[in-house]
Write a protein that holds these residues in place. Structure first.
Motif, PDB file in Angstrom:
ATOM      1  N   ALA A  77     -35.391   8.396 -17.948  1.00 61.48           N
ATOM      2  CA  ALA A  77     -36.088   9.630 -17.836  1.00 61.48           C
ATOM      3  C   ALA A  77     -37.447   9.540 -17.348  1.00 61.48           C
ATOM      4  O   ALA A  77     -38.101  10.479 -16.740  1.00 61.48           O
ATOM      5  CB  ALA A  77     -36.104  10.031 -19.356  1.00 61.48           C
ATOM      6  N   ARG A  78     -37.991   8.333 -17.426  1.00 59.74           N
ATOM      7  CA  ARG A  78     -39.443   7.878 -16.741  1.00 59.74           C
ATOM      8  C   ARG A  78     -39.287   7.802 -15.428  1.00 59.74           C
ATOM      9  O   ARG A  78     -40.249   7.277 -14.496  1.00 59.74           O
ATOM     10  CB  ARG A  78     -39.938   6.742 -17.629  1.00 59.74           C
ATOM     11  CG  ARG A  78     -40.321   7.139 -19.052  1.00 59.74           C
ATOM     12  CD  ARG A  78     -41.158   6.062 -19.740  1.00 59.74           C
ATOM     13  NE  ARG A  78     -41.291   6.100 -20.881  1.00 59.74           N
ATOM     14  CZ  ARG A  78     -42.218   5.446 -21.646  1.00 59.74           C
ATOM     15  NH1 ARG A  78     -43.013   4.685 -21.155  1.00 59.74           N
ATOM     16  NH2 ARG A  78     -42.350   5.460 -23.120  1.00 59.74           N
ATOM     17  N   GLY A  79     -38.047   7.608 -14.752  1.00 56.28           N
ATOM     18  CA  GLY A  79     -37.957   7.406 -13.381  1.00 56.28           C
ATOM     19  C   GLY A  79     -38.118   6.073 -12.971  1.00 56.28           C
ATOM     20  O   GLY A  79     -38.453   5.755 -11.875  1.00 56.28           O
ATOM     21  N   LEU A  80     -37.984   5.023 -13.923  1.00 54.84           N
ATOM     22  CA  LEU A  80     -38.072   3.681 -13.561  1.00 54.84           C
ATOM     23  C   LEU A  80     -36.684   3.046 -13.310  1.00 54.84           C
ATOM     24  O   LEU A  80     -35.675   3.448 -13.920  1.00 54.84           O
ATOM     25  CB  LEU A  80     -38.831   3.193 -14.734  1.00 54.84           C
ATOM     26  CG  LEU A  80     -40.229   3.797 -15.072  1.00 54.84           C
ATOM     27  CD1 LEU A  80     -40.688   2.917 -16.378  1.00 54.84           C
ATOM     28  CD2 LEU A  80     -41.137   3.535 -14.272  1.00 54.84           C
ATOM     29  N   THR A  81     -36.777   1.919 -12.631  1.00 55.66           N
ATOM     30  CA  THR A  81     -35.631   1.212 -12.139  1.00 55.66           C
ATOM     31  C   THR A  81     -35.930  -0.106 -12.831  1.00 55.66           C
ATOM     32  O   THR A  81     -36.928  -0.697 -12.614  1.00 55.66           O
ATOM     33  CB  THR A  81     -35.501   0.910 -10.663  1.00 55.66           C
ATOM     34  OG1 THR A  81     -35.324   2.422 -10.250  1.00 55.66           O
ATOM     35  CG2 THR A  81     -34.181   0.028 -10.332  1.00 55.66           C
ATOM     36  N   VAL A  82     -34.736  -0.856 -13.345  1.00 49.44           N
ATOM     37  CA  VAL A  82     -34.732  -2.075 -14.072  1.00 49.44           C
ATOM     38  C   VAL A  82     -34.320  -3.033 -12.687  1.00 49.44           C
ATOM     39  O   VAL A  82     -33.003  -3.131 -12.739  1.00 49.44           O
ATOM     40  CB  VAL A  82     -34.062  -2.197 -15.028  1.00 49.44           C
ATOM     41  CG1 VAL A  82     -34.034  -3.407 -15.924  1.00 49.44           C
ATOM     42  CG2 VAL A  82     -34.599  -1.358 -16.389  1.00 49.44           C
ATOM     43  N   ASP A  83     -35.047  -3.914 -12.285  1.00 49.90           N
ATOM     44  CA  ASP A  83     -34.750  -5.058 -11.320  1.00 49.90           C
ATOM     45  C   ASP A  83     -34.546  -6.209 -11.871  1.00 49.90           C
ATOM     46  O   ASP A  83     -33.840  -7.130 -11.435  1.00 49.90           O
ATOM     47  CB  ASP A  83     -35.717  -5.040 -10.316  1.00 49.90           C
ATOM     48  CG  ASP A  83     -35.823  -3.684  -9.416  1.00 49.90           C
ATOM     49  OD1 ASP A  83     -34.997  -3.314  -8.818  1.00 49.90           O
ATOM     50  OD2 ASP A  83     -37.144  -3.046  -9.441  1.00 49.90           O
ATOM     51  N   GLY A  84     -35.128  -6.549 -13.133  1.00 49.87           N
ATOM     52  CA  GLY A  84     -34.892  -7.659 -13.718  1.00 49.87           C
ATOM     53  C   GLY A  84     -34.916  -7.453 -15.405  1.00 49.87           C
ATOM     54  O   GLY A  84     -35.617  -6.375 -15.785  1.00 49.87           O
ATOM     55  N   LEU A  85     -34.400  -8.302 -16.065  1.00 50.01           N
ATOM     56  CA  LEU A  85     -34.101  -8.072 -17.407  1.00 50.01           C
ATOM     57  C   LEU A  85     -34.143  -9.370 -18.198  1.00 50.01           C
ATOM     58  O   LEU A  85     -33.859 -10.384 -17.736  1.00 50.01           O
ATOM     59  CB  LEU A  85     -32.671  -7.626 -17.732  1.00 50.01           C
ATOM     60  CG  LEU A  85     -32.097  -7.760 -19.374  1.00 50.01           C
ATOM     61  CD1 LEU A  85     -32.957  -6.703 -19.929  1.00 50.01           C
ATOM     62  CD2 LEU A  85     -30.716  -7.353 -19.323  1.00 50.01           C
TER      63      LEU A  85
END
Length: 266
Positions: A77-85
């Motif tokens: 919803a914040r328009g963020l992408t998870v490239d690392g976890l």
């Protein structure tokens, strides 16, 4: 060049804070999540000022069953992408299996086992599709040793994380995704203050067995970038892990029983 963004759970203290600082230093944007929002906001402000990266804060309690799904929904919803976890959130119960309420056991399993599985399943498809991803599961030296009485579930949960990480490492080879199980030994953080074992562990083990959270975090970052499926920081910890594999079960169990007695757990 587009900056990558890493989601770190348990980012309000200890190794989680050290990992946030190291990844910010390396130029990653951050998503910090834990229960204590004020501590994360302070860390985010420090990191923004020191490294000029973005640091988003999302308070979440991973002991709640649907917390992983709600967390990823909020990130989207914040328009963020998870490239690392980085699955770092965790705690231990040192009062003994029978003296711990079932609800506390269930919360421990959800935070340290179910949540890492759910979060990995939610973010890995996007990583594979984009051809880039980094996953670090913070396990423990305890996951490579026989389980310790008095803290009965901790070692088995960490062992699960190690095996699951190795499986994911194999499954994602050639996709641009790296998966690493981090297996620290005794580390100087608030962890032992929270579970009430600081005095016992400090007196039971010499200073040379302890590592700093910053050192552990740097080893984690470098090992994941090198695509190592498992890393145990520190020579002494690697020796202990090897002994855990080589010793017969009855001998190993006597050793860990002595360890538990020194800590007052059995």
């Amino acid at each position: 060049m587009m900056r990558r963004r890493v989601l770190i759970t348990g980012a309000s203290a200890g190794i989680g804070v050290a990992l946030a600082r190291v990844y910010a230093e390396k130029g990653w944007d951050l998503i910090l999540t834990a229960r204590r929002e004020a501590a994360m906001q302070a860390l985010a402000a420090e990191i923004r000022a020191a490294h000029g990266v973005d640091a988003a804060v999302i308070a979440a309690d991973l002991s709640e069953e649907d917390a992983p799904e709600r967390l990823i929904e909020e990130i989207a919803a914040r328009g963020l992408t998870v490239d690392g976890l980085i699955n770092n959130a965790g705690f231990s119960r040192t009062t003994g299996f029978l003296a711990t309420e079932p609800q506390a056991h269930a919360a421990m399993i959800r935070v340290m086992l179910s949540a890492p599985v759910a979060l990995s399943r939610l973010v890995l498809p996007g990583m594979v599709e984009r051809g880039f991803g980094r996953v670090i599961n913070v396990a423990s030296l305890a996951g490579q040793m026989p389980a310790t009485g008095g803290d009965t579930l901790y070692g088995p949960i960490k062992s699960f994380l190690i095996k699951a990480s190795q499986g994911l490492w194999l499954e994602t080879r050639g996709t641009g995704v790296h998966v690493t199980a981090l297996c620290p030994g005794y580390t100087l953080t608030e962890f032992h203050d929270v579970n009430g074992s600081r005095e016992q562990v400090s007196s039971a083990y010499p200073a040379w067995m302890w590592q700093t959270a910053d050192h552990v975090a740097r080893v984690a970052h470098d090992s994941c970038e090198a695509d190592r499926p498992r890393v145990t920081p520190g020579l002494a910890n690697n020796v202990l892990a090897a002994l855990g594999k080589l010793l017969p079960d009855d001998v190993a169990l006597r050793i860990v029983a002595g360890h538990a007695r020194r800590l007052g757990r059995i």
